[in-house]
Motif scaffolding. Structure first.
Motif, mmCIF file in Angstrom:
data_model
loop_
_atom_site.group_PDB
_atom_site.id
_atom_site.type_symbol
_atom_site.label_atom_id
_atom_site.label_comp_id
_atom_site.label_asym_id
_atom_site.label_seq_id
_atom_site.Cartn_x
_atom_site.Cartn_y
_atom_site.Cartn_z
ATOM 1 N N LYS A 113 0.852 -1.185 0.000
ATOM 2 C CA LYS A 113 0.000 0.000 0.000
ATOM 3 C C LYS A 113 0.890 1.238 0.000
ATOM 4 N N HIS A 130 -10.956 -15.215 3.307
ATOM 5 C CA HIS A 130 -11.531 -14.248 4.242
ATOM 6 C C HIS A 130 -10.498 -13.197 4.658
ATOM 7 N N GLU A 158 -9.750 -10.783 1.697
ATOM 8 C CA GLU A 158 -10.867 -9.850 1.486
ATOM 9 C C GLU A 158 -10.876 -8.745 2.532
ATOM 10 N N ARG A 159 -10.617 -9.099 3.787
ATOM 11 C CA ARG A 159 -10.613 -8.086 4.846
ATOM 12 C C ARG A 159 -9.457 -7.102 4.675
ATOM 13 N N MET A 219 -8.047 -6.202 1.870
ATOM 14 C CA MET A 219 -8.383 -5.332 0.747
ATOM 15 C C MET A 219 -9.470 -4.326 1.130
ATOM 16 N N ASN A 220 -10.523 -4.800 1.784
ATOM 17 C CA ASN A 220 -11.685 -3.950 2.059
ATOM 18 C C ASN A 220 -11.484 -2.997 3.228
ATOM 19 N N GLU A 221 -10.806 -3.493 4.286
ATOM 20 C CA GLU A 221 -10.678 -2.676 5.492
ATOM 21 C C GLU A 221 -9.415 -1.824 5.508
ATOM 22 N N HIS A 245 -7.668 -1.187 2.586
ATOM 23 C CA HIS A 245 -7.563 -0.551 1.268
ATOM 24 C C HIS A 245 -6.179 -0.742 0.655
#
Length: 455
Positions: A314, A364, A367-368, A370-372, A374
């Motif tokens: 990131k 899981h 996904e977390r 990536m989503n939480e 960013h």
């Protein structure tokens, strides 16, 4: 005074036990003898501990398990026959096994622990009986009566601090004391086992508690070697290494010791001597607090498979307060622990044991992240091996990392990741598991080039 521990291969038969007897009586300083359960007599054989675990599990599943118990009893009866011990010795051991097999099953974990620990417990009784038959003042010591009290964590128990004062009283007892390894008792008086190879832990605890001058650990190899002998032919033996070096090597695949086994002895500053029951005149390897760095920067090279990594990238990660905590919280929420976290300014890699991730947990977690968080990129790499180059001397030598990296490059081994701890005792390389043995040989050739390797 010395505490001396013998592993399962050293006690697998009557012939082996005779060697143990000769070793113990050859040195009057050897007062406390810690024993494992009988191990394998040959490659196809089954360890007594494994038979006892199978026996307990079968009993819990509704089987009477007597066929398995008879296999266990057969091992002890055969050893007793070789040693010409009285039948009463085996009768007592048989009664103990049967009483445990028909004991309380309301706590399955406690039931399994009691049965699998009985391998060591009954072997200690047998060994003490043989010593007495040979005219030696020898006594079986029960861990509970000696005061070895542990936490209530089956398979991962830890010694409680108050045990050490109680165990110190063993110094005052007469004769040779034969102590079963692998287990202690919780505060409720129930048997609880250490992790596998737990007899090493018992010996280390006793060395600490009795303030022994030396903890001798007898196994079936002449020494700890600088690399796995199954990978490199005739590797260099290590005469002396530090506790920190031993722990790093054990963690990364050396099988001589469980990587936590030496901690009680280390904390008390007691040296450990690794020796061979089948060749007791060999000097072995001594593990100490400090040593002279006379043999170059590297003392050993270890490797282990079964790892994977989660790479997270990131932009401006280093500027984001709490990023690392949030990342680790995602792992914690999924009950996943990590091994290493090498990092850059915009990326980080989390190294895990492969078995901690299944496909569902992996999906899981990704996904977390990536989503939480960013993240710009999240990538999971499987089938990794870790190479550990270990040596206290590395902190005093310039260019060790460059030498290791060049050796791997020349062997056409791609480095997935490099990490060096602040202690500078070890340097770790992540590579594909398929390249493990080739990489180990290349590193050995680089740092121990005076010894020919098997290519």
């Amino acid at each position: 005074m010395k505490v001396v521990k013998f592993g399962g291969s050293s006690l697998a038969s009557g012939e082996q036990l005779k060697k143990v007897f000769d070793i113990v009586i050859s040195d009057s300083e050897r007062k406390i003898v810690v024993v494992s359960a009988p191990g394998k007599r040959n490659f196809e054989d089954i360890k007594v501990t494994d038979l006892l675990i199978a026996c307990a599990e079968a009993r819990l599943a509704g089987d009477d398990a007597m066929d398995l118990l008879e296999m266990v009893m057969g091992r002890y009866a055969e050893i007793a026959k070789e040693l010409e011990l009285e039948e009463a010795v085996i009768a007592e051991i048989r009664d103990h096994f049967i009483s445990l097999l028909h004991g309380n099953q309301n706590k399955p974990t406690r039931f399994i622990d009691a049965l699998k620990a009985s391998g060591e417990d009954n072997n200690a009784k047998l060994v003490a009986a043989y010593f007495r038959k040979q005219g030696i003042d020898a006594h079986y010591i029960n861990p509970q009566s000696a005061g070895l009290i542990v936490t209530d964590e089956a398979g991962y128990t830890q010694v409680l601090p108050e045990s050490y004062d109680q165990l110190s009283k063993l110094r005052d007892q007469s004769g040779i004391l034969v102590f079963p390894g692998f287990f202690g008792y919780n505060e409720a008086g129930e048997v609880v086992t250490f992790s596998r190879s737990g007899s090493d832990i018992t010996g280390s605890i006793l060395a600490n508690g009795t303030k022994a001058d030396l903890y001798e650990n007898f196994t079936d190899v002449d020494a700890v070697y600088s690399v796995n002998p199954s990978v490199v032919e005739n590797p260099k033996p290590i005469k002396e290494l530090t506790y920190r070096e031993m722990r790093e090597l054990s963690y990364a695949g050396f099988s001589v010791f469980h990587d936590e086994a030496l901690f009680p002895a280390f904390r008390a500053g007691i040296p450990v001597q690794i020796k061979n029951t089948n060749n007791p005149s060999a000097p072995g390897t001594k593990v100490v607090n400090t040593r002279e760095n006379e043999n170059g920067p590297v003392v050993g090279i270890a490797s282990d498979k079964g790892f994977c990594s989660i790479y997270v990238r990131k932009y401006l990660m280093n500027r984001e307060i709490g990023f690392g905590r949030k990342l680790l919280q995602i792992l914690e929420d999924n009950h996943v622990s990590y091994e290493h976290i090498p990092s850059g300014i915009d990326d980080t890699t989390i190294i895990l044991r492969e078995h901690r991730l299944n496909k569902e947990i992996e999906t899981h977690i990704v996904e977390r992240i990536m989503n939480e968080l960013h993240a710009d990129e999240v990538k999971v790499e499987h089938d990794l091996a870790l190479l550990m180059v270990v040596g206290e001397g590395m902190k005093h030598n310039v260019g060790t990392t460059a030498r290791a990296s060049k050796a791997l490059a020349n062997a056409k081994v791609n480095i997935e990741m490099i990490n060096q701890g602040s202690s500078e005792v070890s340097m770790m390389f992540g590579i594909k598991a398929r390249d493990e043995e080739k990489a180990v040989r290349a590193l050995y050739q680089e740092f121990f080039s005076n010894v020919a390797v098997n290519v």
